[in-house]
Write a protein that holds these residues in place. Structure first.
Motif, short mmCIF file in Angstrom:
data_model
loop_
_atom_site.label_atom_id
_atom_site.label_comp_id
_atom_site.label_asym_id
_atom_site.label_seq_id
_atom_site.Cartn_x
_atom_site.Cartn_y
_atom_site.Cartn_z
N CYS A 31 1.07 -1.20 -0.24
CA CYS A 31 0.14 -0.15 0.13
C CYS A 31 0.92 1.11 0.05
O CYS A 31 1.61 1.27 0.83
N GLU A 32 0.57 2.03 -0.95
CA GLU A 32 1.41 3.41 -1.16
C GLU A 32 0.43 4.54 -1.37
O GLU A 32 -0.45 4.15 -1.97
N VAL A 33 0.69 5.59 -0.65
CA VAL A 33 -0.39 6.64 -0.56
C VAL A 33 -0.48 7.47 -2.00
O VAL A 33 -1.77 7.61 -2.43
N VAL A 34 0.30 7.31 -2.81
CA VAL A 34 0.18 7.87 -4.29
C VAL A 34 -0.90 6.95 -5.06
O VAL A 34 -2.04 7.52 -5.61
N GLN A 35 -0.55 5.65 -4.69
CA GLN A 35 -1.63 4.73 -5.59
C GLN A 35 -3.13 4.92 -5.07
O GLN A 35 -4.04 4.55 -5.68
N ILE A 36 -3.11 4.86 -3.63
CA ILE A 36 -4.56 4.98 -3.18
C ILE A 36 -5.18 6.11 -3.50
O ILE A 36 -6.47 6.20 -3.75
N ILE A 37 -4.67 7.31 -3.49
CA ILE A 37 -5.20 8.33 -4.07
C ILE A 37 -5.66 8.23 -5.45
O ILE A 37 -6.79 8.93 -5.77
N LYS A 38 -5.05 7.76 -6.23
CA LYS A 38 -5.37 7.36 -7.70
C LYS A 38 -6.50 6.65 -7.97
O LYS A 38 -7.40 7.01 -8.79
N ILE A 39 -6.79 5.92 -7.10
CA ILE A 39 -7.94 4.77 -7.06
C ILE A 39 -9.18 5.37 -6.52
O ILE A 39 -10.26 4.75 -6.60
N ALA A 40 -9.05 6.69 -5.62
CA ALA A 40 -10.26 7.07 -4.76
C ALA A 40 -11.11 7.67 -5.95
O ALA A 40 -10.69 8.15 -6.97
N CYS A 41 -12.68 7.68 -5.44
CA CYS A 41 -13.50 8.24 -6.32
C CYS A 41 -14.16 9.53 -5.68
O CYS A 41 -14.91 10.07 -6.51
N SER A 42 -13.46 9.90 -4.75
CA SER A 42 -13.80 11.16 -4.16
C SER A 42 -12.80 12.28 -4.40
O SER A 42 -11.86 12.27 -5.22
N ASP A 43 -12.96 13.48 -4.00
CA ASP A 43 -11.95 14.70 -4.33
C ASP A 43 -10.71 14.44 -3.61
O ASP A 43 -10.68 14.34 -2.57
N THR A 44 -9.68 14.42 -4.53
CA THR A 44 -8.36 14.16 -3.88
C THR A 44 -7.48 15.36 -4.00
O THR A 44 -6.29 15.45 -3.67
N LEU A 45 -8.12 16.46 -4.17
CA LEU A 45 -7.14 17.95 -4.31
C LEU A 45 -6.44 18.02 -3.19
O LEU A 45 -5.13 18.23 -3.41
N LEU A 46 -7.00 17.94 -1.87
CA LEU A 46 -6.35 18.32 -0.69
C LEU A 46 -5.08 17.19 -0.40
O LEU A 46 -4.12 17.44 -0.01
N ASN A 47 -5.48 15.91 -0.89
CA ASN A 47 -4.38 14.97 -0.55
C ASN A 47 -3.21 15.18 -1.51
O ASN A 47 -2.05 15.10 -1.22
N SER A 48 -3.50 15.30 -2.68
CA SER A 48 -2.58 15.79 -3.80
C SER A 48 -1.50 16.89 -3.20
O SER A 48 -0.37 17.08 -3.40
N THR A 49 -2.52 17.96 -3.19
CA THR A 49 -1.50 19.18 -2.56
C THR A 49 -0.68 18.94 -1.36
O THR A 49 0.48 19.22 -1.43
N PHE A 50 -1.20 18.14 -0.53
CA PHE A 50 -0.22 17.97 0.72
C PHE A 50 0.78 17.23 0.46
O PHE A 50 1.90 17.28 1.04
N LEU A 51 0.33 15.97 -0.56
CA LEU A 51 1.27 15.10 -0.75
C LEU A 51 2.80 15.78 -1.54
O LEU A 51 3.81 15.64 -1.08
#
Length: 306
Positions: A179-199
């Motif tokens: 499990c790696e955070v970038v890959q989990i963000i990619k498969i999410a179907c909700s808004d991931t803008l906050l995750n990507s920005t902080f990442l």
């Protein structure tokens, strides 16, 4: 308002190492050997540093912490891969996946900080030899370790909490062996803008600051070496710094290769293999690099073996 669980998924599916049943025992033996070599090699480094009074210096204190981090980093991913190979089951629970995300982030960031701290230690020893013991006193060494632990803990915790708010639809397959955070963000179907920005912000700070410190330290070290008139003195400096530079190159080279592979290749398996090299080969090679290029370490290891 009544709280609700936004994540309906109970488990994720990881990428299978191979579909060939005949190849699975060979891969199991290979990864088990890598894990055992990693744990044994790094444990020997820790034992050598703790048992030999000549190695009770800041450089070897940080090296022992790096070895402990490598053991934990490998333990975060390899045992789960071994279990998946043995059971031929690629599923991982939602809680287990988030736990793995936390520790992968924590130990990879901690290793980056430790390499930066070790570069500063070499800079102080070579460029300020007369005041080295005053600069790198035990209090400062302990504070540097505590600061690194605090920053990486906060970073990994924030990442994990933000991932908790993601929701997933039908795509529960992670194209990685862990499990790696970038890959989990990619498969999410909700808004991931906050995750990507902080990442990207965290990656820039936690990766860029130690790397900048390493580059600055070695720029000053090279400048100091070039002013030396003694050939023996130059050789001693390069032999002292060679091990650390090799580990830095291996860690940042494989890490950068992983993310470049993810950005420019459409093959999830190639990206996953690159990530495997980053998480497995680097922790295994560190003890060999330090023991083969360091006479003090080789002497201490021989004493332990005897």
């Amino acid at each position: 308002m009544e709280p609700r669980n936004r994540t309906s998924v109970s488990e994720f599916s990881l990428l299978a190492l191979t579909e060939d049943l005949e190849l699975q025992p060979l891969l199991f033996s290979l990864f088990l050997s890598i894990y055992l070599f990693t744990v044994l090699g790094n444990l020997l480094i820790i034992l050598a540093v703790s048992s030999d009074a000549h190695l009770h210096t800041p450089m070897y204190f940080f090296l022992a912490n790096l070895s402990f981090t490598d053991i934990c980093f490998s333990t975060t991913t390899i045992p789960n891969m071994l279990v998946n190979l043995q059971t031929q089951n690629q599923s991982i629970t939602y809680a287990g996946c988030l736990t793995q995300v936390f520790f992968v982030l924590f130990f990879s960031s901690l290793e980056s900080f430790l390499l930066g701290v070790m570069a500063y230690d070499r800079y102080a020893a070579i460029c300020h030899p007369l005041t080295y013991t005053a600069i790198m006193n035990p209090r400062l060494c302990g504070l540097l370790i505590l600061l690194s632990l605090s920053i990486t803990t906060v970073d990994a915790l924030i990442h994990s909490l933000i991932v908790l708010n993601l929701s997933f639809c039908t795509d529960w397959a992670i194209p990685y062996f862990f499990c790696e955070v970038v890959q989990i963000i990619k498969i999410a179907c909700s808004d991931t803008l906050l995750n990507s920005t902080f990442l990207y912000l965290a990656a820039t700070i936690l990766g860029g600051v130690p790397l900048s410190g390493i580059i600055f330290s070695y720029t000053q070290i090279v400048s100091s070496v070039l002013r030396m008139s003694s050939v023996g003195g130059k050789y001693k400096v390069f032999s002292t710094c060679g091990s650390h530079l090799s580990v830095v190159s291996l860690f940042y080279g494989t890490g950068l290769g992983t993310y470049i592979s993810a950005a420019f290749t459409h093959s999830s398996r190639k990206t996953a293999v690159a990530s495997m090299i980053y998480t497995m080969v680097t922790p295994m090679m560190n003890p060999f690099i330090y023991s083969l290029r360091n006479r003090d370490m080789k002497r201490a290891l021989r004493n332990i073996i005897r």
